[in-house]
Design a protein around this motif. Structure first.
Motif, PDB file in Angstrom:
ATOM      1  N   GLY A 122       0.204  14.273   7.153  1.00 36.55           N
ATOM      2  CA  GLY A 122       1.119  14.426   8.286  1.00 36.55           C
ATOM      3  C   GLY A 122       1.034  13.294   9.283  1.00 36.55           C
ATOM      4  O   GLY A 122       2.056  12.818   9.801  1.00 36.55           O
ATOM      5  N   GLY A 123      -0.191  12.821   9.558  1.00 34.20           N
ATOM      6  CA  GLY A 123      -0.355  11.722  10.508  1.00 34.20           C
ATOM      7  C   GLY A 123       0.296  10.441  10.024  1.00 34.20           C
ATOM      8  O   GLY A 123       0.947   9.727  10.794  1.00 34.20           O
ATOM      9  N   THR A 124       0.148  10.135   8.744  1.00 32.90           N
ATOM     10  CA  THR A 124       0.777   8.947   8.167  1.00 32.90           C
ATOM     11  C   THR A 124       2.293   9.068   8.210  1.00 32.90           C
ATOM     12  O   THR A 124       2.997   8.108   8.531  1.00 32.90           O
ATOM     13  CB  THR A 124       0.316   8.755   6.710  1.00 32.90           C
ATOM     14  N   ALA A 125       2.798  10.265   7.898  1.00 36.72           N
ATOM     15  CA  ALA A 125       4.250  10.489   7.929  1.00 36.72           C
ATOM     16  C   ALA A 125       4.817  10.252   9.328  1.00 36.72           C
ATOM     17  O   ALA A 125       5.896   9.648   9.487  1.00 36.72           O
ATOM     18  CB  ALA A 125       4.566  11.910   7.461  1.00 36.72           C
ATOM     19  N   LYS A 126       4.119  10.696  10.355  1.00 32.88           N
ATOM     20  CA  LYS A 126       4.599  10.501  11.728  1.00 32.88           C
ATOM     21  C   LYS A 126       4.615   9.028  12.104  1.00 32.88           C
ATOM     22  O   LYS A 126       5.529   8.570  12.804  1.00 32.88           O
ATOM     23  CB  LYS A 126       3.719  11.289  12.695  1.00 32.88           C
ATOM     24  N   ARG A 127       3.628   8.287  11.646  1.00 33.08           N
ATOM     25  CA  ARG A 127       3.589   6.847  11.942  1.00 33.08           C
ATOM     26  C   ARG A 127       4.720   6.118  11.213  1.00 33.08           C
ATOM     27  O   ARG A 127       5.276   5.150  11.733  1.00 33.08           O
ATOM     28  CB  ARG A 127       2.228   6.281  11.550  1.00 33.08           C
ATOM     29  N   LEU A 128       5.082   6.588  10.023  1.00 35.35           N
ATOM     30  CA  LEU A 128       6.197   5.990   9.291  1.00 35.35           C
ATOM     31  C   LEU A 128       7.535   6.314   9.954  1.00 35.35           C
ATOM     32  O   LEU A 128       8.466   5.493   9.950  1.00 35.35           O
ATOM     33  CB  LEU A 128       6.198   6.476   7.845  1.00 35.35           C
ATOM     34  N   GLU A 129       7.623   7.518  10.543  1.00 33.44           N
ATOM     35  CA  GLU A 129       8.868   7.934  11.200  1.00 33.44           C
ATOM     36  C   GLU A 129       9.254   6.992  12.328  1.00 33.44           C
ATOM     37  O   GLU A 129      10.445   6.828  12.640  1.00 33.44           O
ATOM     38  CB  GLU A 129       8.714   9.361  11.746  1.00 33.44           C
ATOM     39  N   LYS A 130       8.289   6.360  12.949  1.00 31.53           N
ATOM     40  CA  LYS A 130       8.577   5.424  14.043  1.00 31.53           C
ATOM     41  C   LYS A 130       9.474   4.283  13.582  1.00 31.53           C
ATOM     42  O   LYS A 130      10.189   3.682  14.381  1.00 31.53           O
ATOM     43  CB  LYS A 130       7.279   4.835  14.600  1.00 31.53           C
ATOM     44  N   TYR A 131       9.424   3.996  12.301  1.00 28.06           N
ATOM     45  CA  TYR A 131      10.218   2.904  11.734  1.00 28.06           C
ATOM     46  C   TYR A 131      11.402   3.428  10.925  1.00 28.06           C
ATOM     47  O   TYR A 131      12.023   2.685  10.154  1.00 28.06           O
ATOM     48  CB  TYR A 131       9.329   2.020  10.851  1.00 28.06           C
ATOM     49  N   GLY A 132      11.709   4.716  11.095  1.00 25.16           N
ATOM     50  CA  GLY A 132      12.842   5.299  10.389  1.00 25.16           C
ATOM     51  C   GLY A 132      12.591   5.478   8.906  1.00 25.16           C
ATOM     52  O   GLY A 132      13.542   5.481   8.112  1.00 25.16           O
ATOM     53  N   ASN A 145      -4.997  -0.423   4.534  1.00 21.11           N
ATOM     54  CA  ASN A 145      -4.463   0.742   3.810  1.00 21.11           C
ATOM     55  C   ASN A 145      -3.003   0.559   3.427  1.00 21.11           C
ATOM     56  O   ASN A 145      -2.487   1.277   2.568  1.00 21.11           O
ATOM     57  CB  ASN A 145      -4.602   2.009   4.659  1.00 21.11           C
ATOM     58  N   ALA A 146      -2.336  -0.408   4.053  1.00 23.84           N
ATOM     59  CA  ALA A 146      -0.930  -0.655   3.732  1.00 23.84           C
ATOM     60  C   ALA A 146      -0.756  -1.061   2.272  1.00 23.84           C
ATOM     61  O   ALA A 146       0.254  -0.734   1.641  1.00 23.84           O
ATOM     62  CB  ALA A 146      -0.364  -1.745   4.651  1.00 23.84           C
ATOM     63  N   GLU A 147      -1.745  -1.760   1.718  1.00 22.87           N
ATOM     64  CA  GLU A 147      -1.646  -2.199   0.323  1.00 22.87           C
ATOM     65  C   GLU A 147      -1.477  -1.013  -0.619  1.00 22.87           C
ATOM     66  O   GLU A 147      -0.637  -1.039  -1.520  1.00 22.87           O
ATOM     67  CB  GLU A 147      -2.886  -3.001  -0.066  1.00 22.87           C
ATOM     68  N   LEU A 148      -2.266   0.040  -0.384  1.00 21.01           N
ATOM     69  CA  LEU A 148      -2.170   1.226  -1.225  1.00 21.01           C
ATOM     70  C   LEU A 148      -0.835   1.935  -1.020  1.00 21.01           C
ATOM     71  O   LEU A 148      -0.195   2.375  -1.986  1.00 21.01           O
ATOM     72  CB  LEU A 148      -3.315   2.183  -0.905  1.00 21.01           C
ATOM     73  N   ILE A 149      -0.388   2.041   0.221  1.00 25.56           N
ATOM     74  CA  ILE A 149       0.881   2.704   0.520  1.00 25.56           C
ATOM     75  C   ILE A 149       2.039   1.965  -0.144  1.00 25.56           C
ATOM     76  O   ILE A 149       2.941   2.585  -0.716  1.00 25.56           O
ATOM     77  CB  ILE A 149       1.079   2.788   2.052  1.00 25.56           C
ATOM     78  N   ILE A 150       2.017   0.641  -0.091  1.00 23.74           N
ATOM     79  CA  ILE A 150       3.084  -0.168  -0.702  1.00 23.74           C
ATOM     80  C   ILE A 150       3.063  -0.009  -2.223  1.00 23.74           C
ATOM     81  O   ILE A 150       4.110   0.182  -2.860  1.00 23.74           O
ATOM     82  CB  ILE A 150       2.923  -1.651  -0.311  1.00 23.74           C
TER      83      ILE A 150
END
Length: 423
Positions: A197-207, A229-234
């Motif tokens: 949930g925390g990661t999802a909220k941070r992504l929402e800031k960028y639409g 951690n962005a490497e894993l997300i990408i």
């Protein structure tokens, strides 16, 4: 060049509830059953609900009072030892066909398997082999399973969590192309492994609300927001995962702490909770001894009953490095006495030892009576040996017999829940 691989992620459906149904000769797909300790009242959490209950809209990990009153169901008290026995039998079935080096037990009810070489050996497709494994589990143990198949570990997990749910065979398959084509716009994004949930909220800031959004986002923005951690997300947004089974097997944890915590059955006064903290310190020291570890850093956590009151988090560096309760106890209790409000009631407690190292690095100050230390070590080792042979309640302190003590009851639990039905 690394050969293409095929992985399975196998999950036992509503495992605890399915075991309870199997023990009663009932079909978990058609039986309404919840696993919950009814002695803790209607506010207790259901550890599992049967698939038929889920089909009626009852969520896993709900509280008993949240189950609609019009649903009739069986309540089964948790039996953690029984579930461990079933999990061991399931693992044994895997070992009849697969080497242990190709199996990673992810949790009590879920495992990853690298089946690449076995598909050639047994001349089966991945789906055929999945059916063979789950069919054998169902035949012997009456436990239903769901399977995700993927060309990497991540895709196998996503195939299990998302794709298999839509399959009448309870088997899902994903490669990178299928993942991008079918799940790039899947929502909510929290359905994906690793997106909390925390990661999802941070992504929402960028639409960003789905994997397609991550894939299209400039990477410098993601690295600025998430760091390494962005490497894993990408990678996961594109269905990529570089980790192999051998990497899991070769991984060595860097964790250097030991901790334990508990939620009290009722609100405790300062002195009552103080006794429980003493019990937890002794238990923590015994765990250090079992692992041949020592520490010079103790910390406590105290959660008050009132939600609007800040919890206590405190730690103290000791002038010795040890695992003896006689040495650690004064430091822990000094923290408790100084930091905890005597006027408030307490509901949650935690004890931790940080900077844990090998017991060969044991050290005391110049004023320590080493002869006394050796006597204390001998007594502690004797107690530990007796507990390992006859059970943790074989040797307890007189204070552990008090009505508000929790140690003896917790020693009967596994993972904080009943080992067996003692009703």
């Amino acid at each position: 060049m690394i050969k293409d691989r095929t992985y399975m992620c196998i999950d036992m459906k509503s495992f605890f509830a399915s075991v309870e149904c199997a023990e009663r000769g009932l079909n978990p797909m058609t039986t309404n059953l919840v696993v919950a300790d009814s002695t803790r009242g209607t506010g207790t959490i259901c550890l599992a609900v049967s698939p038929s209950m889920k089909a009626l809209g009852v969520k896993n990990r709900c509280r008993v009072f949240q189950i609609p009153t019009n649903i009739e169901y069986i309540t089964a008290p948790p039996r953690m030892q029984k579930y461990i026995e079933y999990a061991a039998e399931i693992y044994g079935i895997y070992l009849e066909l697969i080497d242990k080096d190709d199996i990673h037990v992810y949790s009590i009810d879920e495992s990853f398997i690298d089946v690449t070489d076995y598909l050639v050996l047994y001349k089966k497709t991945a789906k055929e082999f999945a059916k063979q494994l789950t069919g054998e589990i169902a035949r012997r143990l009456k436990i239903p399973a769901t399977v995700g198949i993927g060309t990497n570990l991540y895709l196998a997990k996503i195939a299990l969590d998302i794709t298999a749910k839509k399959s009448p065979e309870h088997i899902g398959y994903l490669d990178e192309a299928a993942y991008i084509e079918t799940l790039s716009h899947h929502r909510p994004i929290t359905d994906f492994w690793g997106i909390a949930g925390g990661t999802a909220k941070r992504l929402e800031k960028y639409g960003i609300f789905d994997m397609a959004g991550i894939a299209k986002c400039p990477e410098d923005i993601l690295y600025r927001e998430f760091g390494v951690n962005a490497e894993l997300i990408i990678d996961h947004a594109h269905g990529r995962e570089s980790c192999l089974m051998r990497d899991i097997k070769n991984y060595k944890t860097k964790s250097r702490s030991i901790s334990n915590s508990q939620v009290l059955f009722r609100d405790y006064a300062f002195e009552e909770a103080r006794l429980v903290v003493e019990e937890m310190v002794r238990s923590g020291c015994q765990e250090l001894m079992r692992r041949n570890k020592i520490t010079d850093n103790v910390n406590i956590y105290v959660g008050y009953s009132g939600r609007d009151v800040d919890s206590v988090h405190a730690h103290k560096r000791m002038n010795i490095r040890t695992n003896l309760p006689q040495k650690i106890m004064p430091f822990a209790m000094e923290l408790y006495d100084k930091k905890v409000d005597r006027s408030l009631t307490i509901r949650r407690l935690g004890i931790g030892f940080d900077d844990v190292v090998d017991s060969r690095l044991e050290g005391y100050d110049l004023f320590t009576d080493i002869e006394q230390v050796e006597k204390e070590k001998s007594v502690s080792k004797t107690i530990l040996d007796l507990q390992q042979k006859f059970g943790r309640n074989a040797v307890v302190m007189a204070s552990d017999l008090q009505s508000h003590a929790t140690l003896m009851e917790r020693n009967r639990l596994i993972g904080g829940h009943r080992a067996n039905d003692e009703s």
